[in-house]
Design a protein around this motif. Structure first.
Motif, PDB file in Angstrom:
ATOM      1  N   VAL A   1      32.987  36.706  42.767  1.00  0.00           N
ATOM      2  CA  VAL A   1      34.139  35.884  43.147  1.00  0.00           C
ATOM      3  C   VAL A   1      35.272  36.016  42.142  1.00  0.00           C
ATOM      4  O   VAL A   1      36.434  36.189  42.510  1.00  0.00           O
ATOM      5  CB  VAL A   1      33.723  34.401  43.302  1.00  0.00           C
ATOM      6  CG1 VAL A   1      34.922  33.557  43.715  1.00  0.00           C
ATOM      7  CG2 VAL A   1      32.581  34.251  44.303  1.00  0.00           C
ATOM      8  N   PHE A   2      34.928  35.969  40.849  1.00  0.00           N
ATOM      9  CA  PHE A   2      35.971  35.956  39.819  1.00  0.00           C
ATOM     10  C   PHE A   2      36.126  37.285  39.091  1.00  0.00           C
ATOM     11  O   PHE A   2      36.994  37.426  38.235  1.00  0.00           O
ATOM     12  CB  PHE A   2      35.673  34.834  38.810  1.00  0.00           C
ATOM     13  CG  PHE A   2      35.721  33.471  39.437  1.00  0.00           C
ATOM     14  CD1 PHE A   2      36.925  32.819  39.642  1.00  0.00           C
ATOM     15  CD2 PHE A   2      34.549  32.858  39.864  1.00  0.00           C
ATOM     16  CE1 PHE A   2      36.970  31.575  40.239  1.00  0.00           C
ATOM     17  CE2 PHE A   2      34.581  31.613  40.465  1.00  0.00           C
ATOM     18  CZ  PHE A   2      35.802  30.971  40.665  1.00  0.00           C
ATOM     19  N   ASP A   3      35.266  38.265  39.421  1.00  0.00           N
ATOM     20  CA  ASP A   3      35.383  39.623  38.910  1.00  0.00           C
ATOM     21  C   ASP A   3      35.406  39.686  37.388  1.00  0.00           C
ATOM     22  O   ASP A   3      36.141  40.466  36.791  1.00  0.00           O
ATOM     23  CB  ASP A   3      36.647  40.296  39.479  1.00  0.00           C
ATOM     24  CG  ASP A   3      36.607  41.809  39.342  1.00  0.00           C
ATOM     25  OD1 ASP A   3      35.485  42.364  39.354  1.00  0.00           O
ATOM     26  OD2 ASP A   3      37.679  42.428  39.228  1.00  0.00           O
ATOM     27  N   LEU A   4      34.578  38.862  36.745  1.00  0.00           N
ATOM     28  CA  LEU A   4      34.500  38.893  35.290  1.00  0.00           C
ATOM     29  C   LEU A   4      33.703  40.115  34.834  1.00  0.00           C
ATOM     30  O   LEU A   4      32.767  40.545  35.512  1.00  0.00           O
ATOM     31  CB  LEU A   4      33.821  37.623  34.757  1.00  0.00           C
ATOM     32  CG  LEU A   4      34.753  36.502  34.294  1.00  0.00           C
ATOM     33  CD1 LEU A   4      35.594  35.984  35.443  1.00  0.00           C
ATOM     34  CD2 LEU A   4      33.944  35.380  33.660  1.00  0.00           C
ATOM     35  N   PRO A   5      34.053  40.691  33.688  1.00  0.00           N
ATOM     36  CA  PRO A   5      33.276  41.814  33.140  1.00  0.00           C
ATOM     37  C   PRO A   5      31.849  41.370  32.818  1.00  0.00           C
ATOM     38  O   PRO A   5      31.599  40.199  32.496  1.00  0.00           O
ATOM     39  CB  PRO A   5      34.035  42.179  31.859  1.00  0.00           C
ATOM     40  CG  PRO A   5      35.392  41.586  32.024  1.00  0.00           C
ATOM     41  CD  PRO A   5      35.215  40.351  32.848  1.00  0.00           C
TER      42      PRO A   5
END
Length: 304
Positions: free
Chosen positions: A138-142
């Motif tokens: 959803v938030f495309d965090l690494p």
């Protein structure tokens, strides 16, 4: 943190407050997607603020990442508590519905991720799997940031993400739904609630449609899932009220999708949300627990 507290903080122009308020909507969205409860998400934000207010900002390289990490850890703690609470919950448990702003519906990925149907799918994940899925998909965090947030190695997080994606893919809505199909389904359901007669809805109910009602022991609701078009139609036929002087029905954007809201007097009686697959209604979700309806009286801002 309530509106008065936010106003108080907003009049205190210190860097920590400014940073927290700048990311607050994002942090609330992270917590809500992990918990399915706005009330618990607000409690998580309160804990996040308490920890953030004592941090030396000079040692924080990335304020957004730091705040997301703290929020995730607090949400994981709350998620385990919430899981124990659900074990004694009366009847089916449904996520807390949110009246959302138009921009949520415009962000297709965000709208899908906060729909009641998807939040129910996320309920089937283990806590760490849910956190990893939300932060990555959803938030495309690494992966490195997610690893810091959940206390795992990056390699472990990649494996968890792969497993969670497969789990969700097997359970998420089965086909893309056009806006026209969604509008047709909600319009038919709106008419059924308005008239108390579900006959016009029958052609849109899938053979394996599931009805879930959440009264939480505080409002009348089915205590077990109702499955199948005939059983759901019978339930609706017997339970839909006749709209009169004390009851009104309207359409609204709930969790980024069209929904039907039934009012009794000045208060919300029921929020009806639908899951639609290939043009047919496969899920009807009726939230009646008054503790879960307080947030649906005003719009909630969600952000990615």
């Amino acid at each position: 943190m309530n509106a008065n507290e936010e106003r108080t903080l907003a009049h205190t122009p210190d860097p920590a407050t400014a940073a927290f308020l700048a990311h607050r909507n994002l942090l609330f969205t992270v917590a809500y997607e992990m918990l399915g409860s706005a009330a618990d998400a607000e409690d998580v934000l309160q804990e996040t603020w308490l920890r953030w207010s004592g941090v030396d900002l000079a040692v924080v390289r990335d304020q957004r990442a730091y705040l997301v990490r703290v929020t995730t850890r607090e949400a994981l703690i709350r998620l385990r508590t919430l899981s124990r609470r659900k074990e004694s919950y009366v009847g089916p448990w449904l996520p807390e519905p949110l009246l959302t702003t138009p921009d949520v519906a415009a962000d297709v990925e965000l709208a899908e991720s906060v729909s009641l149907a998807m939040l129910l799918v996320l309920e089937t994940l283990a806590p760490t799997e849910r956190a990893v899925f939300v932060l990555r998909e959803v938030f495309d965090l690494p992966y490195g940031e997610i690893a810091d947030a959940v206390g795992k190695t990056s390699a472990a997080v990649r494996q968890i993400a792969h497993r969670a994606r497969a789990h969700v893919a097997a359970r998420r809505p089965r086909g893309s739904v056009s806006s026209a199909e969604s509008r047709a389904a909600i319009a038919a359901f709106h008419r059924a609630v308005e008239t108390g007669d579900p006959r016009g809805l029958l052609d849109l109910l899938a053979p394996d449609v599931v009805f879930l009602g959440d009264g939480g022991g505080r409002a009348r609701a089915a205590l077990a899932p109702v499955v199948g078009v005939d059983a759901v139609a019978d339930l609706l036929r017997g339970s839909l009220p006749r709209i009169g002087a004390t009851m009104t029905v309207t359409s609204a954007q709930v969790n980024g999708h069209p929904a039907v809201v039934l009012y009794r007097g000045d208060g919300i009686d029921t929020v009806f949300a639908l899951r639609v697959d290939h043009g047919l209604i496969t899920g009807v979700y009726a939230v009646r627990n008054p503790e879960k309806l307080a947030r649906a009286v005003h719009e909630t801002v969600l952000r990615r």
